[in-house]
Design an enzyme around this catalytic site. Structure first.
Site, PDB file in Angstrom:
ATOM      1  CE  LYS A  77      -3.930   1.955   2.583  1.00  0.00           C
ATOM      2  NZ  LYS A  77      -4.872   1.753   3.714  1.00  0.00           N
ATOM      3  CB  SER A 152      -8.177   3.648   2.720  1.00  0.00           C
ATOM      4  OG  SER A 152      -7.356   3.012   3.693  1.00  0.00           O
ATOM      5  CB  SER A 176      -8.605   0.618   5.458  1.00  0.00           C
ATOM      6  OG  SER A 176      -9.390   1.755   5.313  1.00  0.00           O
TER       7      SER A 176
HETATM    8  N1  GLN Z   1     -13.407   4.381   6.216  1.00  0.00           N
HETATM    9  C1  GLN Z   1     -12.742   4.758   7.413  1.00  0.00           C
HETATM   10  C2  GLN Z   1     -12.232   6.170   7.285  1.00  0.00           C
HETATM   11  O1  GLN Z   1     -12.420   6.735   6.279  1.00  0.00           O
HETATM   12  C3  GLN Z   1     -11.615   3.814   7.721  1.00  0.00           C
HETATM   13  C4  GLN Z   1     -10.468   3.971   6.810  1.00  0.00           C
HETATM   14  C5  GLN Z   1      -9.281   3.149   7.236  1.00  0.00           C
HETATM   15  O2  GLN Z   1      -9.428   2.131   7.916  1.00  0.00           O
HETATM   16  N2  GLN Z   1      -8.098   3.610   6.851  1.00  0.00           N
HETATM   17  O3  GLN Z   1     -11.665   6.715   8.163  1.00  0.00           O
END
Ligand code: GLN
Length: 484
Positions: A77, A152, A176
């Site tokens: 990532k 994400s 995510s």
């Molecule tokens: N969807 C959540 C956010 O936008 C979690 C994202 C994540 O786990 N990085 O914060």
């Protein structure tokens, strides 16, 4: 076909000299070039580095080294710092940032002999559940390219689901790793907070962020996590506790395993077809010897509001370092220092990131700190207590990973709250710091859905064990998207 192999199968093939790491890497690089334009899962492909690492892995094997990950192709990532390679975090503000060092996770996986094919697309600063907030454009779900892959870590999920790479790293602040795993038919594990070093992982919300693997099977996640986990003196929140033998944990029978089904996870908002798929998994686990009981996590309803105070608060602090001075994007012709700060940030950050910085700054401001931030921290403790109480009665908690399957690109863009609600089942694990895993559990209208398993602190081995035993008697995880 080499691209269909799991990490465990790659390990066997390399050990048996059926193919070399260089042949495998070359085949996957060609596949990325051919297919990734449909998905946009890679931000950067590091062909030269990959070929050099593959050559080195082949040489190490020729000298008698045998590690399971020696020569295994993966990708990271794009928020894990990689020395000499752009690390963008999905943001324009870091578009030209080349890291001077490797993240601990990157270093450990490289030491284990993995071959890194590049850097994967993601929501900007890991903020999102759809991978649509990336500066590099949205990622498409290989199961239906008109739909989102989740976020994400959407690039990680899409690339592994499409068989461009057998496994990838991801991070999970509120879901995510688990949410995109569910939406693309993968297995992904968010470890206990402190199990995997965050050093060199660009921070979103430091008290919630954890790195972990996305792969097709629990066995592959065990291989990856075994290399990623462990104490790191460079991360003061990393816990000094021995790493379990995750591979050895896989084979334990499930006889007598106590599974808790939280009643709050099966209430309003859950697609009934996902509920059915989850209950079928429960039936199969019962046949394997598990016993099931209903439990309650009474404070779950407060998790999303608490998270959307705490995460933006930490983000507003973490992201203050992007000021146009030290590194990252700098605006043209600033007229003074204030103008430099303001315009570099205004031009460098995208809309969702700015939204979060403003919410977080507000929640931390002197007049509102007690009403919002402090209150959210109290809710966090209540949620942690809910899990402590539940785990006094059961060994694992099981439920859906997401309330819905993958949605259409753009569908929830004008409704951030609808998107925030997609994390309703995953966010509590981050607030409490416990580990969570998502595994394939079937399909709804041809779209994958996931089951989530949660366990007490440092019980990653138990999660991988349950998922592996389920995968021995099911074949959802073997299904591949058409055209990939
Ligand atoms: N969807 C959540 C956010 O936008 C979690 C994202 C994540 O786990 N990085 O914060």
């Amino acid at each position: 076909m080499l691209h269909q192999l799991t990490l465990a199968e790659v390990a066997r093939g390399l050990a048996d000299k059926q193919f070399s790491a260089q042949e495998l890497t070359t085949a996957l690089l060609a596949r990325i070039q051919q297919l990734d334009p449909q998905l946009n899962s890679f931000i950067t492909v590091t062909e030269e580095i990959a070929l050099a690492q593959a050559k080195a892995a082949d040489e190490r094997r020729a000298k008698g080294e045998t590690g399971a990950l020696l020569g295994a192709p993966i990708a990271h990532k794009d928020l894990f710092c990689t020395q000499g390679v752009r690390t963008s975090c999905g943001s324009k503000i870091l578009d030209a940032f080349v890291s001077p060092y490797d993240a601990t996770v990157v270093e450990r996986l490289a030491d284990a002999g993995t071959v890194s094919l590049g850097k994967l697309n993601m929501d900007e600063f890991a903020m999102g559940s759809a991978n649509e907030s990336s500066h590099y454009g949205p990622v498409k779900n290989p199961w239906d390219t008109s739909r989102v892959p989740g976020g994400s870590s959407g690039g990680s999920a899409a690339a592994v689901a499409a068989r461009l790479i057998p496994a990838a790293t991801g991070t999970d602040t509120g879901g995510s790793i688990r949410q995109p795993a569910a939406l693309t038919n993968l297995t992904g594990i968010k470890p206990t907070y402190g199990r995997v070093s965050r050093w060199g992982m660009i921070a979103y919300a430091s008290s919630l962020d954890q790195g972990g693997p996305l792969a097709r099977t629990a066995e592959d996640c065990a291989l990856m996590l075994g290399a990623m986990a462990g104490f790191d003196p460079k991360d003061s929140t990393c816990v000094d506790q021995p790493v379990d033998d995750y591979l050895a944990a896989l084979s334990k029978p499930l006889t007598g395993l106590r599974i808790g089904l939280p009643k709050e996870y099966f209430g309003a908002g859950l697609d009934s077809r996902i509920a059915d798929a989850v209950m079928k998994v429960v039936e199969q686990l019962k046949q394997l010897g598990a016993v099931v009981k209903e439990i309650s996590l009474p404070n779950m309803q407060h998790a999303i509001p608490a998270y959307y105070v705490i995460a933006p608060a930490e983000a507003s602090s973490n992201l203050s370092r992007f000021d146009g001075v030290r590194y990252g994007y700098r605006c043209e012709d600033p007229k003074d220092l204030q103008d430099l700060y303001k315009r570099s940030r205004a031009e460098g950050f995208g809309a969702e990131v700015k939204n979060r910085i403003m919410v977080g700054t507000y929640a931390l401001s002197a007049g509102y700190y007690d009403a919002y931030y402090l209150k959210a921290q109290k809710i966090r403790r209540l949620i942690k207590n809910d899990f402590t109480n539940a785990f006094a009665e059961v060994d694992v908690i099981l439920g859906p990973t997401t309330p819905n399957p993958a949605w259409k690109l753009g569908e929830k863009n004008n409704d951030p709250v609808a998107q925030y609600l997609e994390d309703i089942y995953t966010i509590t694990a981050n607030l409490a710091g416990i580990p969570g895993l998502s595994m394939p559990a079937g399909f709804v209208d041809g779209l994958p859905v996931g089951v989530q398993l949660l366990a007490p602190y440092f019980q990653e081995g138990r999660l991988l064990n349950v998922a592996h035993q389920y995968q021995l008697v099911s074949d959802w995880h073997k299904q591949a998207p058409a055209g990939f």
